[in-house]
Design an enzyme around this catalytic site. Structure first.
Site, PDB file in Angstrom:
ATOM      1  CE1 TYR A 190      17.643  -1.370  36.987  1.00 57.55           C
ATOM      2  CE2 TYR A 190      18.172   0.963  36.742  1.00 57.55           C
ATOM      3  CZ  TYR A 190      17.297  -0.090  36.560  1.00 57.55           C
ATOM      4  OH  TYR A 190      16.089   0.123  35.954  1.00 57.55           O
ATOM      5  CE  LYS A 230      16.217  -3.760  33.435  1.00 58.06           C
ATOM      6  NZ  LYS A 230      15.081  -4.735  33.514  1.00 58.06           N
TER       7      LYS A 230
END
Length: 490
Positions: free
Chosen positions: A237, A241
């Protein structure tokens, strides 16, 4: 920096919201519709194959939520016509170039009319498949940036990231940008096209081997963690990002761009009503498990700061930043959190949980109340492994022996317990960096934005985002924990 009236800015503006079914996106949408009914148009990009499925998602995943009850009460019988007038659905997929838009007329409308783009599309699952996370969090950003350059009236693009793109760094974490090719451990060579090739090659290899869908899913999850760690990030994640942020910086050209980095987002503090939440998020899962009497230990630094911020404050900061930088084009990053201004510790959270669930105990299905107490605190991974071995792994070994002696009589029980232990160990490995996280997020840019808003006539009573004003005991005891419990019992 000049901000001025947010309400005046929103009047007659057209805003494109990408990822409109997300938690923050819904709150953002509701806020604009409620406080400025004279907004011109809101384009909502929803992941859908056609208008019919997009409308289904709008009705069920957005407007059907009790988040919109205040607006429904305010408008009464006019609610449906108001939504029809203000909201235009855009069925598409940001993982595709030009979002796979099939309606050329709608595409042209978006390009010619949009004043502001707000990108909230993301998968926030720490343990996501790498192919999915790369497509949404990284290539999705590339496609958004390329589309934004075709919007002739665009004043500002606001991209929502996460403060935890910092990885496991400690100390004071600054509101600094990532540039393409940056890594957290000094390893060079980060290239998104190369990452895409690695994914495609792995998928081809798995299919050639006749792997099942479950095996492919596990392999893709493991690949994401492996690739993140190559460059110093702890999970898929935050890695994808961070690379998404790099693409914003690389592709922005002359666009006015704002990157928002919220910390751990919790339920609303005030608007549209206190305690609105959706889903059981990171720290909430600890609270719920504790309330049910199933949290027997806590792994982490009990005195460590856990940076939380109510969702409505994040949305207000987004709106104020959006206005400020539409008027004065720039390239800036904002941390939205509480660790510098008004820190909360894991000890505080444990105290709030004990007080709340003692006063209002969880009721089991059989009607009995769950009694809670202090949990065992494990301050390092070694003590956690010892705890797991004595409490779970040793009994599992005994069960395995009994199973062998009794002709696999306990096979089902053994397999179930073995699977649960594997899941726990994987989750601990995923969340370990945050349980021992010792960083705080500098919010100097955000403080300058707050000061500018106060000094330039911004409606700070409507667009509040100062976490220093929060009484955390009141918030958790009277707002957040009741909101989470209510969500679970819906």
């Amino acid at each position: 920096m000049e901000v001025g009236s947010v309400l005046d800015f929103l009047q007659d503006k057209t805003i494109l919201i990408i990822g409109a079914t997300g938690f923050l996106a819904k709150i953002f949408l509701e806020k604009i519709l409620r406080v400025q009914p004279n907004v011109k148009k809101l384009f909502l990009l929803l992941r859908a194959s056609d208008a019919k499925s997009a409308n289904y998602r709008l009705q069920n995943e957005i407007l059907g939520k009790d988040l919109f009850n205040v607006l429904k009460e305010k408008l009464g019988a006019n609610f449906k016509s108001f939504i029809s007038e203000k909201v235009t659905l855009v069925p598409g997929d940001i993982s595709l170039e030009d979002w796979g838009l099939k309606d050329s007329i709608l595409r042209e409308e978006i390009c010619n009319q949009t004043d502001v783009i707000v990108n909230l599309a993301a998968t926030t699952n720490f343990d996501e498949r790498y192919d999915i996370a790369l497509n949404l969090n990284t290539f999705g950003v590339k496609h958004v940036m390329n589309f934004a350059k075709q919007c002739t009236k665009l004043k500002v693009l606001l991209h929502v990231s996460t403060a935890y793109v910092c990885g496991e760094r400690g100390g004071l974490i600054l509101e600094d940008p990532y540039h393409f090719g940056d890594s957290l451990n000094g390893v060079s060579g980060l290239d998104i096209d190369a990452e895409k090739t690695i994914v495609c090659n792995k998928l081809d290899e798995l299919r050639d081997q006749g792997a099942t869908e479950r095996e492919i899913k596990i392999a893709m999850k493991n690949l994401g963690i492996t690739r993140a760690k190559v460059y110093g990030w702890p999970n898929t994640y935050v890695f994808t990002k961070a690379v998404g942020e790099m693409l914003v910086e690389q592709l922005k050209g002359s666009l006015s761009v704002v990157i928002m980095r919220p910390t751990i987002v919790t339920s609303t503090s005030k608007e549209p009503f206190p305690g609105w939440a959706e889903g059981v998020r990171t720290i909430d899962s600890l609270a719920v498990t504790y309330g049910k009497g199933k949290l027997t230990c806590f792994l982490g630094d009990i005195n460590g700061v856990v940076d939380v911020v109510p969702a409505d404050m994040v949305v207000n900061a987004m709106l104020v930043a959006m206005v400020a930088h539409a008027k004065q084009p720039s390239d800036i990053i904002y941390h939205v959190g509480s660790s510098v201004r008004n820190p909360v510790t894991y000890q505080n959270l444990q105290d709030y949980g004990l007080q709340y669930f003692t006063a209002k105990p969880w009721i089991n299905k059989d009607g009995t109340a769950v009694k809670v107490g202090r949990v065992t605190v494990l301050t390092d991974m070694e003590s956690f492994r010892r705890y797991m071995f004595i409490r779970y792994i040793l009994p599992l070994k005994g069960l395995k022996l009994a199973n062998t002696a009794l002709c696999q009589y306990f096979r089902g029980t053994y397999l179930e317990l073995h699977k649960k232990i594997q899941v726990v160990m994987r989750m601990v490995e995923l969340y370990r960096p945050y349980m021992f996280f010792d960083g705080v997020f500098d919010d100097m840019n955000t403080e300058k934005l707050r000061v500018a808003a106060r000094e330039s006539g911004t409606e700070t009573d409507l667009f509040y985002f100062d976490t220093k004003e929060i009484n955390w005991n009141d918030y958790f005891m009277k707002t957040h924990l009741p909101g989470i419990v209510k969500y679970i019992f819906k």
